[in-house]
Design a protein around this motif. Sequence first.
Motif, PDB file in Angstrom:
ATOM      1  N   GLU A 187     -11.032  17.442   9.037  1.00 56.67           N
ATOM      2  CA  GLU A 187     -11.488  16.217   8.206  1.00 56.67           C
ATOM      3  C   GLU A 187     -12.129  16.666   7.022  1.00 56.67           C
ATOM      4  N   GLY A 188     -12.776  17.731   6.919  1.00 54.00           N
ATOM      5  CA  GLY A 188     -13.427  18.283   5.784  1.00 54.00           C
ATOM      6  C   GLY A 188     -12.268  18.546   4.689  1.00 54.00           C
ATOM      7  N   ARG A 189     -11.280  19.061   5.023  1.00 52.59           N
ATOM      8  CA  ARG A 189     -10.331  19.528   4.099  1.00 52.59           C
ATOM      9  C   ARG A 189      -9.771  18.398   3.431  1.00 52.59           C
ATOM     10  N   VAL A 190      -9.269  17.246   4.435  1.00 51.92           N
ATOM     11  CA  VAL A 190      -8.769  15.999   3.957  1.00 51.92           C
ATOM     12  C   VAL A 190      -9.513  15.420   2.934  1.00 51.92           C
ATOM     13  N   LEU A 191     -11.104  15.329   3.135  1.00 61.97           N
ATOM     14  CA  LEU A 191     -11.866  14.721   2.237  1.00 61.97           C
ATOM     15  C   LEU A 191     -11.837  15.368   0.914  1.00 61.97           C
ATOM     16  N   ARG A 192     -12.043  16.658   0.901  1.00 63.03           N
ATOM     17  CA  ARG A 192     -11.898  17.445  -0.093  1.00 63.03           C
ATOM     18  C   ARG A 192     -10.509  17.232  -0.990  1.00 63.03           C
ATOM     19  N   ALA A 193      -9.405  17.303  -0.284  1.00 67.90           N
ATOM     20  CA  ALA A 193      -8.268  16.986  -0.918  1.00 67.90           C
ATOM     21  C   ALA A 193      -7.998  15.614  -1.662  1.00 67.90           C
ATOM     22  N   LEU A 194      -8.693  14.781  -0.869  1.00 69.69           N
ATOM     23  CA  LEU A 194      -8.600  13.372  -1.268  1.00 69.69           C
ATOM     24  C   LEU A 194      -9.734  13.035  -2.411  1.00 69.69           C
ATOM     25  N   GLY A 205     -14.353   1.559  -6.512  1.00 69.61           N
ATOM     26  CA  GLY A 205     -13.174   0.686  -6.402  1.00 69.61           C
ATOM     27  C   GLY A 205     -12.587   1.034  -5.033  1.00 69.61           C
ATOM     28  N   PRO A 206     -11.450   0.262  -4.677  1.00 75.82           N
ATOM     29  CA  PRO A 206     -10.883   0.569  -3.482  1.00 75.82           C
ATOM     30  C   PRO A 206      -9.975   1.865  -3.546  1.00 75.82           C
ATOM     31  N   VAL A 207      -9.770   2.350  -2.384  1.00 71.69           N
ATOM     32  CA  VAL A 207      -8.984   3.647  -2.414  1.00 71.69           C
ATOM     33  C   VAL A 207      -7.547   3.237  -1.672  1.00 71.69           C
ATOM     34  N   ARG A 241     -13.570  -0.419   1.838  1.00 74.10           N
ATOM     35  CA  ARG A 241     -12.753  -0.315   0.595  1.00 74.10           C
ATOM     36  C   ARG A 241     -11.680   0.503   0.653  1.00 74.10           C
ATOM     37  N   HIS A 242     -10.944   0.385   1.490  1.00 78.33           N
ATOM     38  CA  HIS A 242      -9.601   1.249   1.557  1.00 78.33           C
ATOM     39  C   HIS A 242      -8.527   0.232   1.853  1.00 78.33           C
ATOM     40  N   GLU A 243      -7.297   0.751   1.787  1.00 77.47           N
ATOM     41  CA  GLU A 243      -6.109   0.183   1.951  1.00 77.47           C
ATOM     42  C   GLU A 243      -5.212   1.219   2.446  1.00 77.47           C
ATOM     43  N   LEU A 244      -4.873   1.381   3.765  1.00 75.14           N
ATOM     44  CA  LEU A 244      -3.883   2.316   4.326  1.00 75.14           C
ATOM     45  C   LEU A 244      -2.496   1.421   4.541  1.00 75.14           C
ATOM     46  N   ILE A 294       2.566  13.361   5.554  1.00 75.62           N
ATOM     47  CA  ILE A 294       1.884  13.586   4.302  1.00 75.62           C
ATOM     48  C   ILE A 294       1.089  12.483   4.140  1.00 75.62           C
ATOM     49  N   LEU A 295       0.181  12.466   3.461  1.00 71.61           N
ATOM     50  CA  LEU A 295      -0.814  11.630   2.853  1.00 71.61           C
ATOM     51  C   LEU A 295      -0.985  11.490   1.328  1.00 71.61           C
ATOM     52  N   LEU A 296      -0.692  10.315   0.912  1.00 72.91           N
ATOM     53  CA  LEU A 296      -0.861  10.185  -0.480  1.00 72.91           C
ATOM     54  C   LEU A 296      -2.096   9.372  -1.034  1.00 72.91           C
ATOM     55  N   ARG A 297      -2.834   9.524  -1.801  1.00 68.99           N
ATOM     56  CA  ARG A 297      -3.868   8.819  -2.400  1.00 68.99           C
ATOM     57  C   ARG A 297      -3.244   8.102  -3.506  1.00 68.99           C
ATOM     58  N   VAL A 298      -2.893   7.009  -3.456  1.00 67.46           N
ATOM     59  CA  VAL A 298      -2.158   6.251  -4.612  1.00 67.46           C
ATOM     60  C   VAL A 298      -2.914   5.764  -5.722  1.00 67.46           C
ATOM     61  N   ALA A 299      -4.345   5.308  -5.277  1.00 66.48           N
ATOM     62  CA  ALA A 299      -5.136   4.826  -6.213  1.00 66.48           C
ATOM     63  C   ALA A 299      -6.531   5.398  -5.549  1.00 66.48           C
ATOM     64  N   PRO A 300      -7.382   5.669  -6.437  1.00 64.90           N
ATOM     65  CA  PRO A 300      -7.385   5.706  -7.943  1.00 64.90           C
ATOM     66  C   PRO A 300      -6.372   6.972  -8.146  1.00 64.90           C
ATOM     67  N   LEU A 301      -5.861   6.818  -9.595  1.00 66.23           N
ATOM     68  CA  LEU A 301      -5.007   7.776 -10.196  1.00 66.23           C
ATOM     69  C   LEU A 301      -5.835   9.075 -10.303  1.00 66.23           C
ATOM     70  N   PRO A 302      -5.435  10.105 -10.734  1.00 69.12           N
ATOM     71  CA  PRO A 302      -3.982  10.899 -10.220  1.00 69.12           C
ATOM     72  C   PRO A 302      -3.738  10.800  -8.834  1.00 69.12           C
ATOM     73  N   VAL A 303      -2.387  10.634  -8.451  1.00 71.48           N
ATOM     74  CA  VAL A 303      -2.138  10.767  -7.261  1.00 71.48           C
ATOM     75  C   VAL A 303      -2.524  12.094  -6.528  1.00 71.48           C
TER      76      VAL A 303
END
Lengths: 97, 601
Positions: A82-89, A5-7, A38-41, A63-72
């Motif tokens: 980049e690696g840490r960002v991807l892991r975190a998201l 799904g979209p992120v 497949r993303h919405e920023l 700060i970056l929030l991943r609103v969907a998919p849940l959980p935030v």
Amino acid sequence: MSAPGPVALRLFIAGPGARSQRTVESVRRICEAHLPGRHELEIVDIYQQPALAERDGVLAAPILLRVAPLPVRRIAGDLQDEGRVLRALDLAPAEEA
Amino acid sequence: MPDALPAPSHEAEAAPTLPKAPTGIDGFDAITQGGLPAGRPSLICGAAGCGKTLFATTFLVNGATRFGEPGVFVSFEERAEDLVANVASLGYDLDRLVAEGRLAIDHVRVEKSEIEETGEYDLEGLFIRLGYAVDSIGAKRVVLDTIETLFSGFTDPALLRAELRRLFGWIKDRGLTAIITGERGEGQLTRQGLEEYVSDCVVLLDNRVSDQITTRRLRVVKYRGSAHGTNEYPFLIDHAGISVLPVTSADLDYAVSDGVISSGIAGLDAMLGPGGFHRGSSILVSGESGTGKTMLSSSFADAACRRGERCMAFVFEESGAQIIRNARSIGLDLQAHVEAGLLRFEAARPSLFGLEMHLARMHRDLEAFQPDVVVVDPISALRGPTSELQATLLRMIDLLKARGITAVFTSLRTEGALDPGDDLGVSSLMDAWIKLLNVEANGERSRTLYVIKARGMSHSHQIREFGMSGAGIRLVDAYIGPAGVLTGTARLAQEAQERAAALRRRQDSERRAREATRRRQAIERQIAELSAGLEAIADEERMLHDEDSLREAVLDEERRQMLARRASAQGSAQGSAPAVPVTGSGITPGVAQGAAQRAAE
């Protein structure tokens, strides 16, 4: 294992400073590379829209929030690693797949 | 230290003082001489549960409702709903204030490890939110409760410290009066050493338990640019909010009243020179249990209410209702005074609070009720270390004296001796001291009282007996005689004995008087007899004398006649013969007669 799904991502920045620019560029680059099509920023300047910052409980900036998919998920900082960002998201496997 | 305090305060009063924002918390504004520093952040720190959040909330609510300063509450711990519910018990309606735009509550959720960190960032979001909330209602006051929570949400302490420093600078720039709360830490005032950043005013709250009794205390650790009380002050949190007991009356500079008020007992008033007690004085009524202390103080309260004055009774051993019932037995209708709003009972078990809490509660109640007369029954019920107890009572008396309140303290004397060291050593602080004493003798007990001291007035030194009946408390003269003080039946018996003895004495002296009269009369009679005898003798003497002279006269006559006869017989010897008898008149009649006979022969 990656979510098909979209992120939905929401990036809060504080003003048009150099750090904000750097962060925005970094996020765009990561999204283009790993979530093409497949993303919405959404980028929010907390100076412009403080009510949104309050709604999302934003303290740190940027700060970056991943609103969907849940959980935030939240990741603070200028997001240069980049690696840490991807892991975190929780997006790392999607890139590898 | 007592010298150090007043000096800066005078300077502070003389020079233009630091602008201050009143908290509206009773006592705290007095300690800090006006409140927290306006336009600056202050730190309130203390362990969990010591009242930091309530203190901060009170500051905001009072600001909004009493000082026209809207406020923002930024809560890092409690959700807004919880906060509203928690302070509702203090009578604060936060929802209404929020709806009226006088208060904004912002719950900033910080949860550990929820936020990933990569690269540099700052807390601009917090600033923006705070600024947004402040601007939305035009706030002048801000509370950050508890900002140290941020340290659990973010992993970079160096960055947080820099941001906090920036935040406090920002608060100052905006001219916001802020309260920052902080948890008490090991070896320092707060866990994260916030006191390093907030340097204008630091207040420490404490909640100590000793002998299972909790006492809340407050201390102003520092207050840059202002004098402040440096002691630990007890404070109270209950349904009426927070109140701090300021100990400001360290000086003995009360206004003194000259008025005299009645104790409600005519006999007792009569024992005092001016006919009552000085208004504003402290009166100690001491005596063992059952001597009538409570009834005496009830009479006092009743008299005050009858004069239309307000009376407040702090009772520690009985409920107000019980005292009202008991006072009815001596004809006092205290219920009517309670209903008229002139009399109020504040009953509490001594063990309910620590001493200072009692004091703080009393202070608050005095402020609220503004009584003219206060009864504390009994002070001996208050328990604690002797030094603390004495200090508490001293402050209690100060508290009352400073307000010109006449106070009646009762005390259960523990020892029978007349030891001034007993009665908690407060007797020297009291202006008047009435001692109640039950005298036990001859199988019965009598109530007596006497005035040990009454400053500034002459007073009776007699021990007086008193009785309690439906007509109230009435004093009777006690018998004081060679056998000591006698009361009750013994007094009556003694009085009867005295009367009998007096009668005997009177009869005795009457008898002696009668006897004396009799003796006098006898002597007078003798005198009369003697003078009668004397008179008789005098008569006899006179009679004898008369007879003598008569006889002489008769003899003389006879002789003359005899001579005359002889002269006529001789004839010729007429001229020379009479010369012989005449010259010889001393010759006895016999001789003369013989001579005459011889001459006749």
